[in-house]
Scaffold this active site. Structure first.
Site, short mmCIF file in Angstrom:
data_model
loop_
_atom_site.label_atom_id
_atom_site.label_comp_id
_atom_site.label_asym_id
_atom_site.label_seq_id
_atom_site.Cartn_x
_atom_site.Cartn_y
_atom_site.Cartn_z
N GLU A 34 0.83 -1.22 0.00
CA GLU A 34 0.00 0.00 0.00
C GLU A 34 0.86 1.26 0.00
O GLU A 34 1.79 1.38 0.80
CB GLU A 34 -0.91 -0.02 1.23
CG GLU A 34 -2.29 0.50 0.94
CD GLU A 34 -3.05 -0.36 -0.06
OE1 GLU A 34 -3.20 0.10 -1.21
OE2 GLU A 34 -3.50 -1.46 0.28
N HIS A 35 0.55 2.17 -0.92
CA HIS A 35 1.25 3.46 -1.09
C HIS A 35 2.69 3.25 -1.58
O HIS A 35 3.48 4.19 -1.58
CB HIS A 35 1.23 4.28 0.20
CG HIS A 35 -0.12 4.91 0.48
ND1 HIS A 35 -0.42 6.21 0.14
CD2 HIS A 35 -1.23 4.40 1.04
CE1 HIS A 35 -1.68 6.46 0.50
NE2 HIS A 35 -2.19 5.38 1.04
N THR A 36 3.01 2.04 -1.98
CA THR A 36 4.35 1.77 -2.52
C THR A 36 4.44 2.13 -4.00
O THR A 36 5.54 2.31 -4.52
CB THR A 36 4.70 0.28 -2.35
OG1 THR A 36 3.57 -0.51 -2.73
CG2 THR A 36 5.06 -0.05 -0.91
N SER A 124 -14.51 3.89 -1.81
CA SER A 124 -14.39 2.71 -0.97
C SER A 124 -12.99 2.13 -0.98
O SER A 124 -12.70 1.16 -0.29
CB SER A 124 -15.37 1.63 -1.45
OG SER A 124 -15.03 1.24 -2.77
N SER A 127 -10.98 1.51 -6.25
CA SER A 127 -10.55 2.11 -7.53
C SER A 127 -11.67 2.35 -8.52
O SER A 127 -11.55 2.04 -9.70
CB SER A 127 -9.46 1.26 -8.19
OG SER A 127 -8.31 1.30 -7.42
N SER A 128 -12.75 2.93 -8.04
CA SER A 128 -13.82 3.34 -8.96
C SER A 128 -13.28 4.36 -9.96
O SER A 128 -13.66 4.36 -11.13
CB SER A 128 -15.02 3.90 -8.20
OG SER A 128 -14.61 4.97 -7.35
N ASP A 173 -3.48 1.29 -9.58
CA ASP A 173 -4.90 1.09 -9.81
C ASP A 173 -5.21 0.96 -11.30
O ASP A 173 -5.94 0.06 -11.73
CB ASP A 173 -5.71 2.26 -9.23
CG ASP A 173 -5.52 2.39 -7.73
OD1 ASP A 173 -4.90 1.49 -7.13
OD2 ASP A 173 -5.98 3.39 -7.17
#
Length: 385
Positions: A34-36, A124, A127-128, A173
Site C-alpha cells: 500500500e502506497h508503494t 471505498s 478504484s472506482s 490502480d
C-alpha cells in the site's frame, strides 16, 4: 443486472438510438503493497468482478455527450477545442483522459455519445476512479482506432488523475484495471511495469468488507503522504524510496527521525512494505497461507502506526476478520486509507463464520452497517461482444 447491460439499456433510453459498442474496466483490490506504487515499489493487487461499463456510438461531429447513469448527470465538451475542467468532479476523469490521449494523438477528435455506469462502490478504496479512467481510455482507443497499448491506456489514466483531477496517485490502480488476469493476483513492479501473475490459492476466497466510511483522496492527506515520502527519499539521496534497502534505512533511521519524524515513519512503512510484497509472492508460491496472513497483518499494523492512514472502524473490522480467519489466511486495510474497505484471503469453509462475526459485531460497535462482497480475480479492461 450487470453494468454492461444497464449501460446498453440506458444508452438507448437516454439518446434514443442503440449503442454501437460497450467496454468494461474492472475495479481492483490490493492484497498487499500500500502506497508503494508512487515510490516505484512493489504491489500485489487483482482486478475484481465489479467495474465500470461504457456504451458508446460515434457522432459525425467532434462533440462528446456523456451521460453518467448512476448520478443522472450529463456533460458535453468539444474535442476540436481545448479541454477545460468541469465543475463536476466525475466529468473531470472523462475530460482528463481525453485531454491526455489528445496529447499523444493530436488528431483524435472523434465525437461520441457515451453512457457510463459502475457497480464499484465509490470512495471505498476499490478504484472506482481508475475503472472509469481505463474504461474511457479504452473507449477513445476503440473510437479512434488508436495504436495505444493497455499499459499506455493505464498510464494516461494516471496522468489524468494526477494533473487534471488533482490526486497524486501512483500507477497501480490503472495498471490493474487494464492488465488484470482471471484467477490471478498480479505482482507489479511499479518502476519497470513488469507483471508477475500468481494464482489465487485453491480453496480460498477474496472477501472485501466495506466499512462504509467514505474517503476522498483529493482532500490532501494522500498528497501530503507523498510529499513526506519524497522528503525521505531526498534525505537518503535517492530518486524514490524503492532504492533504499532495509539495512540502509536502519543505519540512518535515528538521524531521519530527528530531522523529520513524519518522513521517518512514512519511509519505515514504505521500505518494510516493499519487502513484505516480495515475501508474499514467495509465501503464495509455497502455498504458505500462515506466512501470507502474518505479512498481511504486519502490513495493516504498519499502515496504522507508521503511515497513519487507518481509522478505528477499519482497525476493528481487521481485528474481527483476523479472529474469524485464524492462521489460515489474512486480513488488512486495502486502498488509500481514511475509510473504505478491508480485504481478506479466507478459506472457503470460513467465509460464513467471517460474515457472521462481522454482522454480529461491527454495526453494534460503530453504528454503521458494513457491506460484504465476495470477489473473484478477473481480467482487465475489455470490449464486450
Amino acid at each position: 443486472m450487470k453494468p454492461q447491460d444497464i449501460a446498453i439499456q440506458q444508452f438507448e433510453k437516454h439518446f434514443g438510438y442503440s449503442a454501437e459498442k460497450t467496454v468494461f474496466a474492472p475495479g481492483r483490490v490490493n492484497i498487499i503493497g500500500e502506497h508503494t506504487d508512487y515510490n516505484d515499489g512493489f504491489v500485489m493487487p487483482c482486478a475484481i468482478n465489479y467495474g465500470t461499463a461504457v456504451s458508446f456510438a460515434k457522432r459525425d461531429d467532434n462533440k462528446w455527450r456523456v451521460f453518467a447513469i448512476d448520478l443522472n448527470e450529463q456533460d458535453e465538451f468539444d474535442l476540436s477545442q481545448p479541454i477545460e475542467p468541469s465543475e463536476h468532479k466525475w466529468a473531470n476523469y472523462v475530460r482528463g483522459v481525453v485531454k491526455f490521449i489528445q496529447a499523444k494523438h493530436p488528431n483524435f477528435k472523434q465525437g461520441a455519445d457515451l453512457a457510463i455506469t459502475s457497480d464499484v462502490p465509490m470512495s471505498s478504496g476499490l478504484s472506482s476512479s481508475a475503472a472509469l479512467e481505463v474504461s474511457i481510455g479504452k473507449t477513445a482507443q476503440v473510437l479512434g482506432n488508436l495504436p495505444l497499448s493497455l499499459t499506455e491506456i493505464a498510464l494516461i489514466g494516471q496522468e489524468a488523475e494526477n494533473k487534471f483531477v488533482g490526486c497524486n496517485c501512483g500507477n497501480m490502480d490503472q495498471l490493474t484495471s487494464a492488465l488484470g488476469q482471471k484467477d490471478h493476483l498480479v505482482m507489479i513492479d511499479c518502476r519497470s511495469l513488469d507483471i508477475t501473475p500468481t494464482p489465487v490459492p485453491q480453496g480460498y476466497s477474496i472477501a472485501i468488507i466495506n466499512s462504509n466510511v467514505k474517503h476522498d483522496l483529493v482532500a490532501g492527506e494522500y498528497n501530503s503522504r507523498r510529499q513526506e515520502c519524497e522528503f525521505a527519499a531526498h534525505f537518503f539521496g535517492v530518486a524514490k524510496l524503492r532504492d533504499v534497502t532495509p539495512e540502509q534505512f536502519i543505519t540512518r533511521a535515528a538521524e531521519l527521525n530527528e530531522v523529520n519524524e513524519l518522513a521517518y515513519k512514512r519511509a519505515k512503512h514504505i521500505i518494510s512494505e516493499n519487502q513484505r510484497v516480495l515475501e508474499a509472492v514467495e509465501a503464495l508460491n509455497a502455498n504458505d497461507m500462515a506466512r501470507l496472513g502474518e505479512l498481511m497483518g504486519q502490513s495493516h499494523d504498519s499502515m496504522r502506526d507508521d503511515f497513519e492512514i487507518t481509522i478505528p472502524e477499519i482497525d476493528y473490522l481487521v481485528e474481527l476478520a483476523q479472529v474469524a480467519i485464524g492462521k489460515d489466511g489474512g486480513a488488512r486495510m486495502t486502498g488509500g486509507g481514511f475509510g473504505g474497505c478491508i480485504v481478506c484471503l479466507v478459506p472457503n469453509e470460513k467465509v460464513e463464520a467471517l460474515r457472521l462475526l462481522i454482522a454480529e459485531n461491527y454495526e453494534k460497535h460503530t453504528g454503521i452497517k458494513e457491506t460484504f462482497h465476495l470477489c473473484t480475480a478477473s481480467n482487465g479492461v475489455r470490449e464486450i461482444i
